[in-house]
Write a protein that holds these residues in place. Sequence first.
Motif, PDB file in Angstrom:
ATOM      1  N   GLN A  20      21.536  10.252  -6.461  1.00  0.00           N
ATOM      2  CA  GLN A  20      20.891  11.355  -6.766  1.00  0.00           C
ATOM      3  C   GLN A  20      19.195  11.356  -7.023  1.00  0.00           C
ATOM      4  OE1 GLN A  20      22.624  14.341  -7.474  1.00  0.00           O
ATOM      5  NE2 GLN A  20      20.553  15.093  -7.300  1.00  0.00           N
ATOM      6  N   VAL A  21      19.159  10.056  -7.522  1.00  0.00           N
ATOM      7  CA  VAL A  21      17.394   9.676  -7.818  1.00  0.00           C
ATOM      8  C   VAL A  21      17.049   9.910  -6.378  1.00  0.00           C
ATOM      9  CG1 VAL A  21      15.724   7.980  -8.068  1.00  0.00           C
ATOM     10  CG2 VAL A  21      17.584   8.405  -9.663  1.00  0.00           C
ATOM     11  N   ILE A  22      17.458   9.350  -5.244  1.00  0.00           N
ATOM     12  CA  ILE A  22      16.980   9.262  -3.844  1.00  0.00           C
ATOM     13  C   ILE A  22      16.858  10.658  -3.392  1.00  0.00           C
ATOM     14  CG2 ILE A  22      17.483   8.837  -1.324  1.00  0.00           C
ATOM     15  CD1 ILE A  22      18.793   6.287  -2.529  1.00  0.00           C
ATOM     16  N   LYS A  23      17.831  11.643  -3.966  1.00  0.00           N
ATOM     17  CA  LYS A  23      17.766  13.143  -3.321  1.00  0.00           C
ATOM     18  C   LYS A  23      16.707  13.744  -4.129  1.00  0.00           C
ATOM     19  CE  LYS A  23      20.890  17.231  -3.243  1.00  0.00           C
ATOM     20  NZ  LYS A  23      21.937  17.676  -3.470  1.00  0.00           N
ATOM     21  N   ASP A  24      16.580  13.592  -5.312  1.00  0.00           N
ATOM     22  CA  ASP A  24      15.783  14.426  -6.180  1.00  0.00           C
ATOM     23  C   ASP A  24      14.011  13.804  -6.184  1.00  0.00           C
ATOM     24  OD1 ASP A  24      17.699  15.488  -7.373  1.00  0.00           O
ATOM     25  OD2 ASP A  24      17.856  14.669  -9.017  1.00  0.00           O
ATOM     26  N   PRO A  37       0.879  -1.187  -0.112  1.00  0.00           N
ATOM     27  CA  PRO A  37      -0.024  -0.115  -0.037  1.00  0.00           C
ATOM     28  C   PRO A  37       1.008   1.231  -0.154  1.00  0.00           C
ATOM     29  CG  PRO A  37      -0.111  -0.887   2.296  1.00  0.00           C
ATOM     30  CD  PRO A  37       0.549  -2.030   1.161  1.00  0.00           C
ATOM     31  N   ASP A  38       0.405   2.385  -0.106  1.00  0.00           N
ATOM     32  CA  ASP A  38       0.884   3.744  -0.345  1.00  0.00           C
ATOM     33  C   ASP A  38       1.723   3.986   1.002  1.00  0.00           C
ATOM     34  OD1 ASP A  38       1.985   6.143  -0.561  1.00  0.00           O
ATOM     35  OD2 ASP A  38       0.325   7.276  -0.959  1.00  0.00           O
ATOM     36  N   LEU A  39       3.039   3.585   1.297  1.00  0.00           N
ATOM     37  CA  LEU A  39       3.760   4.044   2.548  1.00  0.00           C
ATOM     38  C   LEU A  39       3.875   5.218   2.877  1.00  0.00           C
ATOM     39  CD1 LEU A  39       6.690   1.144   2.381  1.00  0.00           C
ATOM     40  CD2 LEU A  39       4.453   0.902   3.366  1.00  0.00           C
ATOM     41  N   THR A  40       3.619   6.263   1.975  1.00  0.00           N
ATOM     42  CA  THR A  40       3.779   7.694   2.238  1.00  0.00           C
ATOM     43  C   THR A  40       2.648   8.344   3.197  1.00  0.00           C
ATOM     44  OG1 THR A  40       2.770   8.212   0.258  1.00  0.00           O
ATOM     45  CG2 THR A  40       5.012   8.116   0.366  1.00  0.00           C
ATOM     46  N   TRP A  83       9.882  11.059   1.360  1.00  0.00           N
ATOM     47  CA  TRP A  83       9.941  11.670   2.758  1.00  0.00           C
ATOM     48  C   TRP A  83      10.767  12.622   2.675  1.00  0.00           C
ATOM     49  CZ3 TRP A  83      10.232   6.160   2.433  1.00  0.00           C
ATOM     50  CH2 TRP A  83       8.800   5.678   2.618  1.00  0.00           C
ATOM     51  N   PRO A  84      10.711  13.870   2.089  1.00  0.00           N
ATOM     52  CA  PRO A  84      11.701  14.933   1.835  1.00  0.00           C
ATOM     53  C   PRO A  84      11.932  15.663   3.058  1.00  0.00           C
ATOM     54  CG  PRO A  84       9.527  15.666   0.742  1.00  0.00           C
ATOM     55  CD  PRO A  84       9.423  14.127   0.958  1.00  0.00           C
ATOM     56  N   ASN A  85      11.087  15.493   4.227  1.00  0.00           N
ATOM     57  CA  ASN A  85      11.283  16.228   5.434  1.00  0.00           C
ATOM     58  C   ASN A  85      11.915  15.457   6.516  1.00  0.00           C
ATOM     59  OD1 ASN A  85       9.842  18.603   4.425  1.00  0.00           O
ATOM     60  ND2 ASN A  85       8.046  17.456   4.705  1.00  0.00           N
ATOM     61  N   TRP A  86      12.436  14.198   5.990  1.00  0.00           N
ATOM     62  CA  TRP A  86      13.001  13.298   6.915  1.00  0.00           C
ATOM     63  C   TRP A  86      14.498  14.103   7.462  1.00  0.00           C
ATOM     64  CZ3 TRP A  86      14.121   7.644   5.720  1.00  0.00           C
ATOM     65  CH2 TRP A  86      12.743   6.800   5.786  1.00  0.00           C
ATOM     66  N   HIS A 101      13.605   3.690   1.456  1.00  0.00           N
ATOM     67  CA  HIS A 101      13.129   4.399   0.283  1.00  0.00           C
ATOM     68  C   HIS A 101      12.291   3.465  -0.671  1.00  0.00           C
ATOM     69  CE1 HIS A 101      16.633   6.954   1.591  1.00  0.00           C
ATOM     70  NE2 HIS A 101      15.712   8.118   1.260  1.00  0.00           N
ATOM     71  N   ARG A 102      11.835   2.644  -0.150  1.00  0.00           N
ATOM     72  CA  ARG A 102      11.083   1.679  -0.523  1.00  0.00           C
ATOM     73  C   ARG A 102      10.039   1.950  -1.962  1.00  0.00           C
ATOM     74  NH1 ARG A 102       9.637  -3.780   0.009  1.00  0.00           N
ATOM     75  NH2 ARG A 102       8.718  -4.544  -1.751  1.00  0.00           N
ATOM     76  N   PRO A 103       9.385   3.083  -1.791  1.00  0.00           N
ATOM     77  CA  PRO A 103       8.191   3.562  -2.723  1.00  0.00           C
ATOM     78  C   PRO A 103       8.978   3.881  -4.028  1.00  0.00           C
ATOM     79  CG  PRO A 103       7.895   4.584  -0.720  1.00  0.00           C
ATOM     80  CD  PRO A 103       9.006   3.937  -0.427  1.00  0.00           C
TER      81      PRO A 103
END
Length: 379
Positions: free
Chosen positions: A366-370, A126-129, A374-377, A275-277
């Motif tokens: 770079q993909v993970i960064k972009d 399911p949507d982990l976010t 969860w950008p607020n981690w 970053h599973r999603p």
Amino acid sequence: MHVDVVSVKRFWDRHSASARFALPAGWEDSVDEADLRVRSEETTAALSGDGNKARAGQWVRTPKGWSGVLLQCPDFDDVLEWLELFAGTWPHRDEKIIGGPRSRSASTAMLPSSPGLMTYLLMSLPDLTQMSRSEREIGWHVDAGTTRYLAEQGLAWQHIVRGTNWMNRSDWEVETVGLDHTEAIAEAAQEYGPVRLLSIRDSLAQRKFELRPPGNACAYSGPDADWRTTLDRHRDILTWTPPRTQYGCVRHSHFGGGPSGQSWPHIYESDLRYHRPLIDTYVPDASGLQVLTDAHLERANDLTDWDITPLTGGRHLVATRDVEGWFRPPAGPDWGPGSAMRPAPENEALVAKARADFGEMILTPQVIKDHNPWPNWPK
């Protein structure tokens, strides 16, 4: 039947609010898992009106008899009340329910020094976010039907080599008998997180199957058969349930388990886990045999040198044409667990070409960064 209070209390844990218990030895042929489950449910229902929430499950047949786990029992009085009522469903038996059995680890003396093959299945989630951080990082998030199916298939996989069989749940490992504990495996995945099945016949004939949060399944086989036969078995695992598989691959692996440390070309295992999603559209590396989605293939650079077989649910089996280069066991001495995730060292050019073919499909820092889910981690 009665309850051995002292014995049961030794296997009750206040922190986890659980207790492990066992029926008397010799009952294996007089009751089965279905009967135990019905009696357990009836006992729980009878006590529910009194505020006792204890419930039993994870029934496993061991060489010393049937074993179960009682959950939601933070008070030992609840344990005793439940077990005494449960024991009363056999009014004409004079034996005792005891605690245990004790955890007993499988011997590692016969672990193979040469790598075998491992199939990794990352199941659809399911949507982990939409979940809290603690919930998504700890729990098993695969639906109940798929979980049970994986448990059933994993149990059959474990028994292929006809060795001594083990099941590990959290900090408890026990030898098991028979094929009657599919439900126990599924329940353990949902209650504890990691659950592992292991079978050892000798230093080559070994199998392992694991379910790990948030929704990963791994199947290992030792180097006990012709490598092509072994590869065919792992190809079958990749296609157990394509519509419910978000990503899958087959790789060389040591018995020790899944990837650890920096075993992917650009990222650490923790990057993949946290970053599973991103696995919806990216893969951790190129591999000689993978299950990919339509979204994965859209990111590929050039797959003209690969065989692509459509599966159900928008999934595809993507296979190398150089099967020997990717999957023939390496010659010479063991080359270490970090590199055992890849083909033999002499085939590094093959890997480099594959990574170029898969191109922007491969997950990078770079993909993970972009595209951090969860950008607020905290950094």
